[in-house]
Write a protein that holds these residues in place. Structure first.
Motif, PDB file in Angstrom:
ATOM      1  N   THR A 113       0.856  -1.056   0.011  1.00 17.74           N
ATOM      2  CA  THR A 113       0.054   0.191  -0.132  1.00 17.74           C
ATOM      3  C   THR A 113       0.939   1.071   0.082  1.00 17.74           C
ATOM      4  O   THR A 113       1.956   1.532   0.708  1.00 17.74           O
ATOM      5  CB  THR A 113      -0.870  -0.067   1.386  1.00 17.74           C
ATOM      6  OG1 THR A 113      -1.569  -1.165   1.255  1.00 17.74           O
ATOM      7  CG2 THR A 113      -1.746   1.205   1.307  1.00 17.74           C
ATOM      8  N   VAL A 114       0.455   2.447  -0.693  1.00 19.22           N
ATOM      9  CA  VAL A 114       0.983   3.449  -0.850  1.00 19.22           C
ATOM     10  C   VAL A 114       0.220   4.501  -0.509  1.00 19.22           C
ATOM     11  O   VAL A 114      -0.885   4.470  -0.805  1.00 19.22           O
ATOM     12  CB  VAL A 114       1.774   3.863  -1.942  1.00 19.22           C
ATOM     13  CG1 VAL A 114       2.748   3.091  -2.296  1.00 19.22           C
ATOM     14  CG2 VAL A 114       0.859   3.846  -3.383  1.00 19.22           C
ATOM     15  N   ASP A 115       0.580   5.722   0.527  1.00 14.83           N
ATOM     16  CA  ASP A 115      -0.511   6.821   0.736  1.00 14.83           C
ATOM     17  C   ASP A 115       0.080   7.814   0.169  1.00 14.83           C
ATOM     18  O   ASP A 115       1.364   8.333   0.050  1.00 14.83           O
ATOM     19  CB  ASP A 115      -0.041   7.169   2.308  1.00 14.83           C
ATOM     20  CG  ASP A 115      -0.534   6.054   3.183  1.00 14.83           C
ATOM     21  OD1 ASP A 115      -1.684   5.160   2.659  1.00 14.83           O
ATOM     22  OD2 ASP A 115      -0.183   5.510   4.161  1.00 14.83           O
ATOM     23  N   VAL A 116      -0.524   8.224  -0.861  1.00 17.02           N
ATOM     24  CA  VAL A 116      -0.355   9.552  -1.806  1.00 17.02           C
ATOM     25  C   VAL A 116      -1.681  10.512  -2.030  1.00 17.02           C
ATOM     26  O   VAL A 116      -2.854  10.195  -1.642  1.00 17.02           O
ATOM     27  CB  VAL A 116      -0.100   8.896  -3.281  1.00 17.02           C
ATOM     28  CG1 VAL A 116       1.335   8.017  -3.177  1.00 17.02           C
ATOM     29  CG2 VAL A 116      -0.967   8.339  -3.911  1.00 17.02           C
ATOM     30  N   ASP A 117      -1.509  11.461  -2.504  1.00 21.00           N
ATOM     31  CA  ASP A 117      -2.384  12.438  -3.007  1.00 21.00           C
ATOM     32  C   ASP A 117      -2.237  12.252  -4.673  1.00 21.00           C
ATOM     33  O   ASP A 117      -1.622  12.676  -5.394  1.00 21.00           O
ATOM     34  CB  ASP A 117      -2.209  13.834  -2.812  1.00 21.00           C
ATOM     35  CG  ASP A 117      -3.172  14.925  -3.288  1.00 21.00           C
ATOM     36  OD1 ASP A 117      -4.100  14.475  -3.854  1.00 21.00           O
ATOM     37  OD2 ASP A 117      -2.764  16.282  -3.141  1.00 21.00           O
ATOM     38  N   VAL A 127       7.404   4.502  -2.671  1.00 22.20           N
ATOM     39  CA  VAL A 127       7.804   3.162  -1.910  1.00 22.20           C
ATOM     40  C   VAL A 127       6.540   2.564  -1.210  1.00 22.20           C
ATOM     41  O   VAL A 127       6.014   3.359  -0.336  1.00 22.20           O
ATOM     42  CB  VAL A 127       9.054   3.549  -0.841  1.00 22.20           C
ATOM     43  CG1 VAL A 127       9.332   2.018  -0.112  1.00 22.20           C
ATOM     44  CG2 VAL A 127      10.302   3.967  -1.666  1.00 22.20           C
ATOM     45  N   SER A 128       6.028   1.483  -1.527  1.00 19.61           N
ATOM     46  CA  SER A 128       5.026   0.787  -0.535  1.00 19.61           C
ATOM     47  C   SER A 128       5.237   0.567   0.859  1.00 19.61           C
ATOM     48  O   SER A 128       6.676   0.411   1.181  1.00 19.61           O
ATOM     49  CB  SER A 128       4.685  -0.489  -1.251  1.00 19.61           C
ATOM     50  OG  SER A 128       5.461  -1.615  -1.262  1.00 19.61           O
ATOM     51  N   LEU A 183       7.782   1.594  -6.619  1.00 25.67           N
ATOM     52  CA  LEU A 183       6.899   1.559  -7.450  1.00 25.67           C
ATOM     53  C   LEU A 183       6.849   3.005  -8.221  1.00 25.67           C
ATOM     54  O   LEU A 183       7.206   3.882  -7.792  1.00 25.67           O
ATOM     55  CB  LEU A 183       5.541   1.748  -7.109  1.00 25.67           C
ATOM     56  CG  LEU A 183       5.156   0.237  -6.210  1.00 25.67           C
ATOM     57  CD1 LEU A 183       3.843   0.410  -5.588  1.00 25.67           C
ATOM     58  CD2 LEU A 183       5.132  -1.002  -7.003  1.00 25.67           C
ATOM     59  N   GLU A 184       6.700   2.825  -9.590  1.00 24.71           N
ATOM     60  CA  GLU A 184       6.775   3.847 -10.518  1.00 24.71           C
ATOM     61  C   GLU A 184       5.418   4.208 -11.193  1.00 24.71           C
ATOM     62  O   GLU A 184       4.649   3.327 -11.514  1.00 24.71           O
ATOM     63  CB  GLU A 184       7.587   3.537 -11.839  1.00 24.71           C
ATOM     64  CG  GLU A 184       7.826   4.635 -12.601  1.00 24.71           C
ATOM     65  CD  GLU A 184       8.863   4.461 -14.036  1.00 24.71           C
ATOM     66  OE1 GLU A 184       9.174   5.280 -14.558  1.00 24.71           O
ATOM     67  OE2 GLU A 184       9.365   3.368 -13.947  1.00 24.71           O
ATOM     68  N   VAL A 185       5.164   5.486 -11.089  1.00 26.97           N
ATOM     69  CA  VAL A 185       3.597   5.861 -11.815  1.00 26.97           C
ATOM     70  C   VAL A 185       3.883   5.854 -13.285  1.00 26.97           C
ATOM     71  O   VAL A 185       4.586   6.625 -13.997  1.00 26.97           O
ATOM     72  CB  VAL A 185       3.358   7.357 -11.269  1.00 26.97           C
ATOM     73  CG1 VAL A 185       2.070   7.773 -12.021  1.00 26.97           C
ATOM     74  CG2 VAL A 185       3.294   7.317  -9.755  1.00 26.97           C
ATOM     75  N   VAL A 186       3.166   4.823 -13.874  1.00 27.66           N
ATOM     76  CA  VAL A 186       3.631   4.630 -15.467  1.00 27.66           C
ATOM     77  C   VAL A 186       2.134   5.311 -15.976  1.00 27.66           C
ATOM     78  O   VAL A 186       2.151   5.142 -17.359  1.00 27.66           O
ATOM     79  CB  VAL A 186       3.628   3.116 -15.359  1.00 27.66           C
ATOM     80  CG1 VAL A 186       5.088   2.906 -14.996  1.00 27.66           C
ATOM     81  CG2 VAL A 186       2.803   2.303 -14.948  1.00 27.66           C
ATOM     82  N   SER A 187       1.123   5.513 -15.224  1.00 26.24           N
ATOM     83  CA  SER A 187      -0.226   5.929 -15.942  1.00 26.24           C
ATOM     84  C   SER A 187      -1.007   6.946 -15.031  1.00 26.24           C
ATOM     85  O   SER A 187      -1.075   6.604 -13.883  1.00 26.24           O
ATOM     86  CB  SER A 187      -1.008   4.989 -16.626  1.00 26.24           C
ATOM     87  OG  SER A 187      -2.285   5.402 -17.190  1.00 26.24           O
TER      88      SER A 187
END
Length: 56
Positions: free
Chosen positions: A12-16, A27-28, A34-38
């Motif tokens: 799990t990742v906590d993001v806006d 980082v989970s 992890l990379e944002v790919v979309s």
């Protein structure tokens, strides 16, 4: 800006989500990078491993 917990197969990742950028690294909670790919739809994938740089 609201922070959201996003569950992935790698933790799990906590993001806006509104503040994410394409190519950003996260980082989970399992320690997986992890990379944002979309962005639309939001998709995270394990970041590629970097090769060691031996100064070549």
């Amino acid at each position: 800006m609201p922070v959201t917990a996003i569950r992935t197969p790698h933790g799990t990742v906590d993001v806006d989500p509104a503040a994410l950028e394409l190519g950003e690294l996260l980082v989970s909670d399992d320690g997986v990078e992890l990379e944002v790919v979309s962005l639309d739809p939001l998709r995270l994938e394990p970041a590629p491993m970097e090769d060691e740089d031996w100064g070549e």
